[in-house]
Design an enzyme around this catalytic site. Sequence first.
Site, PDB file in Angstrom:
ATOM      1  N   GLU A   1       0.776  -1.093   0.275  1.00 16.16           N
ATOM      2  CA  GLU A   1       0.053  -0.039  -0.016  1.00 16.16           C
ATOM      3  C   GLU A   1       0.854   1.246   0.035  1.00 16.16           C
ATOM      4  O   GLU A   1       0.894   2.027   1.008  1.00 16.16           O
ATOM      5  CB  GLU A   1      -1.117  -0.185   1.207  1.00 16.16           C
ATOM      6  CG  GLU A   1      -2.084  -1.100   1.012  1.00 16.16           C
ATOM      7  CD  GLU A   1      -3.004  -0.856   2.238  1.00 16.16           C
ATOM      8  OE1 GLU A   1      -2.686  -0.188   3.265  1.00 16.16           O
ATOM      9  OE2 GLU A   1      -4.305  -1.465   2.070  1.00 16.16           O
TER      10      GLU A   1
ATOM     11  N   CYS B   1      12.602  15.148   3.860  1.00 14.27           N
ATOM     12  CA  CYS B   1      14.171  15.233   4.403  1.00 14.27           C
ATOM     13  C   CYS B   1      15.130  15.845   3.358  1.00 14.27           C
ATOM     14  O   CYS B   1      14.630  16.297   2.210  1.00 14.27           O
ATOM     15  CB  CYS B   1      14.660  13.874   4.666  1.00 14.27           C
ATOM     16  SG  CYS B   1      14.876  12.983   3.351  1.00 14.27           S
TER      17      CYS B   1
ATOM     18  N   GLU C   1      -6.687  -7.941  -0.424  1.00 17.35           N
ATOM     19  CA  GLU C   1      -6.966  -7.783   1.137  1.00 17.35           C
ATOM     20  C   GLU C   1      -8.562  -7.434   0.964  1.00 17.35           C
ATOM     21  O   GLU C   1      -8.991  -6.412   0.728  1.00 17.35           O
ATOM     22  CB  GLU C   1      -6.154  -6.610   1.963  1.00 17.35           C
ATOM     23  CG  GLU C   1      -4.936  -6.935   1.913  1.00 17.35           C
ATOM     24  CD  GLU C   1      -4.147  -5.922   2.888  1.00 17.35           C
ATOM     25  OE1 GLU C   1      -4.626  -5.178   3.417  1.00 17.35           O
ATOM     26  OE2 GLU C   1      -3.011  -5.802   2.725  1.00 17.35           O
TER      27      GLU C   1
END
Length: 689
Positions: A152, A163, A312
């Site tokens: 996912e 960052c 899922e």
Amino acid sequence: MKNFRFGADYYPDHWEQKTPEETEKRVRTDAELMQKAGLKVVRLAEFSWYKMEPEEGKYDFSWLEKAIEILAEYGIVSVLGTPTAAPPAWLVRKHPEVLPKGPDGIVRNFGGRHHDCQSNPVYREYAKRIVTQMALKFKDNPKVAGWQIDNEFGNSHWDLCMCDSCRASFQKWLKKRYGNVERLNRAWGTHFWSQGYNDFSEVFPPVKTPCGANPSQVLDWKRFHSDLICDFSLDQTRIIREICPKSQFITHNCMGFSDIVSYYDLSEQLDFVSHDLYPGGYWRGRDLTPSEIASELDGIRGVNGSNFWIMEQQCSVTGWENMGRAPKPGQIPLWAVDSVAHGADTVVFFRWRSCTAGTEQYWHGILPHSGIPGRAYDEIQKLTADMTPVMERMESALPEAKVAIVRSYEQGWAFQAQPNVPGLDYYGQLIKYHKAFYDRDIPVDFIGEDADLSAYDLVIAPLQYLSDEGLAEKYDAYVKAGGNLVLTMRSGVKDRDNICDDSRSLPGVFANLLGISITEYDPLGRARVPISFSTDCGKVSDFHSAPVEILAEKWADVVTCDTAEAVAGYSGEWYAGQPAITVNMRGLGTAWYVGTEPDENALNELISVIVEKTHILGKNSVKITHSVGVEVTSRVKNGVKWWFVLNHTGDVQQISVPESLKKEAGSIEDGKLKPYGYAVFSGPSDIEK
Ligand code: GLA
Ligand code: ZN
């Protein structure tokens, strides 16, 4: 695309016993129970990095190999997840720079998952190494059917990371896109608030500022971020394609309308897409409505217009810290058949057994914590026995939609940067339009802006906020050739850089096509204005004749008709009597403009008018009549149509099915469908009523 009909997400590493023999015994018990439940595929290992590489460079796949072997004895094949959504603590300790940083500059730490920076070169090396080792280990294993990359993408990660490594990657990406910094300055309109750059190295991601953000910068960041994820994934798909045989497929488990990564782009490197579906997901505080489920499934099919897997599928109570309601008897099979009805050819349940430890202790599996089969197991066992044969026959059949809704990641991103008014939600609007067709049993495809439109009788393209001449020409050609197109409020507002078009009035590049101009608008926000439909599509004076009060929401464009005719107008506010919805006859087709977000009543009225005017139902095939709460949908292949009748209510429902249809699965007696029951029928695809 290979299919195995039904399966489960399986974590044998969560049930390590005291001795290897006892562990194997538990796997055997699970495999036997799975076999009895008709499950033929498992997905394994997508969070098992530490278990596979407990120390740097020290690999242990023995437990996984053993599990795959035992499962295979019971006729169950395996799909392996690459574990890059959960880097181990030893890696993070050695290289804390791989941890992601939020827009607030705060580092997100180890202890959950997805604590990784996808641009960090050190992390990318570690990711490549573990994937290479897995690929080498399992390339010759005939029981490994394929691979799932990561897990996912976008989940738990959102807009992370910002960052220094991501900043540098963003600058590189911008340099590639714009070539020189003057072009970037123009595209971002940096003359505003003194934001001019002398060099790409001065640019930041959209980090937290004392106030405000540049919408063009935000849009580029979202584009960059999506590309970054595709590139991160590509590292892995390349390795697997190079090492493993073609027979092992590659997929990813997507999340419906999640938009962190463009699934259109991601799917180019996959063999097919998978989806994770939790209609009763506890975090929403309510179940998805049947039409929301349908839109999510149609959305995922729309990624590349073909069949998909559910990797899922909810099979019990969901929860992390808190739990959602238990699925009602029948609902688990119903939701699974719903997935099939919209194009899934394999359905894998999450998860096999409820885990006793960790964040997801309360995300229940087919088996409860005790491992003793109960209701979910029984219902799934019946489901697989009933549906497997018909799923084999209908493999690769697809819904036949003549209506399409355009889904564009870029438009969604632009509205995230600036919703325009509180509550305006790009995806909410797509889903609202989808529901109007769902309620009429009219199948809908979701398509990208680049898609070929010629197969569709009607195309709805909501909120075409970012625009260019090319898009306008494409829509114009479609309409002139006989297509019917619906554009809505906030279309033609901006160029692709997210800068307002100053070369003409709204709706900008779409003005000729729509035959209108908009010189005033009222950003309604939470206010609403009544609108009325004209009885004969044209006379503004007829606007007050609507039988029920119907409302314009969120936004009101005050439309002036040039060549278009008014379809509906405002019956309130200072623009009472002015058009809100228009239609322009152009070439052989029609171009509709909806200058507001119609409330549900207004949308129903509008879609009725459009459906009637454009005859999109054509000579419709067999009609199954049913009451509200029952969904009827179909899939077609080689002249055969499979009809799905899904009772989403807790009551018995009476349906009427033409005698020409043959029952294939489900239970229905004297036209009565049980609460949360389903039935599948088949018949020739072209028979008429
Ligand atoms: C997602 C993930 C799974 C699991 C479930 C339940 O769909 O892919 O790993 O976390 O949610 O939370
Ligand atoms: Zn980063």
